[in-house]
Design a protein around this motif. Sequence first.
Motif: not given
Length: 380
Positions: A45, A116-117, A126, A245, A249-253
Amino acid sequence: MSRRASGFTKLLAVVWLAGGCGGASAGSGPEPYDWRLPAGFPTPRVPADNPMTEAKVALGRRLFYDVRLSQNGTQSCGSCHEQARAFTDGLVAPVGSTGQQHRRNSQGLANVVYATSFTWANPTLTSLESQALVPLFGKEPVELGFGDRQDELLERLRSDPELVAAFAKAFPEAPEPVSVATLARALASFQRSLISGNAPFDRYVYGNDASALSREARRGMELFFSERLECDHCHSGFNFQDATVHEATSEPILPFHNTGLYNEDGQGTYPAEDPGLIELTGRAEDMGRFRAPSLRNVAVTGPYMHDGSLETLSDVLDHYAAGGHARLVRGGEASPLQSGFVRGFTLTAQEKEDVLAFLESLTDTAFLTDPRFSDPFATP
């Protein structure tokens, strides 16, 4: 979180509000980047305002290794992120351009596009674009050392006609090709290109090469993924990292974990010089929580943990086998704040060697020597 992060507020605004300088218009402009993704790897992404192009990646590589990005001209990003070490530096803690030793171990950059971070314990960083500002302009600690002197850095870069031309090629629609925003976006683009996925593990799992893993490594793989060791709860998926991510993937954790490395008072307290995520959130439960790094190329990225306090992978296994460092230091007393997955286990000498063999199988030697990621200024 404010004291450490507030110095970057205006710079972050510059990077994110400088819209329109990300890439080419439809049908013309810089050539899109060819990912050449390994088997089993999903499409990364990428921010809509910073699409990947060959020109941006090439510029980012050049900037990554350019010592002019340090105020005193002594270091580059590559000084603390060496390709042969999977973009780590082999030190307990890195040393900035002014000689200041940092408190945290340098993390590797392999497959950082999927993270993701960024950094060990900052849920606000992020994007690679925003992270790039930290070593450039951060003051606590000093890394590359430009602090509030952004104009000085830009003037330095603009004085090089060849470099200005490279910026203009990478950002043809930018009103000012050489800016903090384009600098951050170029560096981020190069870092996104650092994909590692040709280790013996990959050839065994994705390439159907039964000979790629030794018998010991195969046994170690079974142990790694077993409920007995629990390793894959924090080091999961194709990147061996839970905070991952990609396009699917939908929502990054944004998970952070306490591994029981310290327990100074029996209540889980970490050393005051680096208590972890709690430093930014202020929440008591975040004491000692840090991001789990990817295990890709882990055999060449020691020393380990956020403070580099464990020298070898054997030491790391001993730490987890003991259910956390606190068990070793305090006679069996676990930290009340550590992850429930850090509960200890027993390995025979052979089983330990098997797990180490598996971790060695995550080393992608082609990545460590790939000329696409190497220092363009290095003499042959």
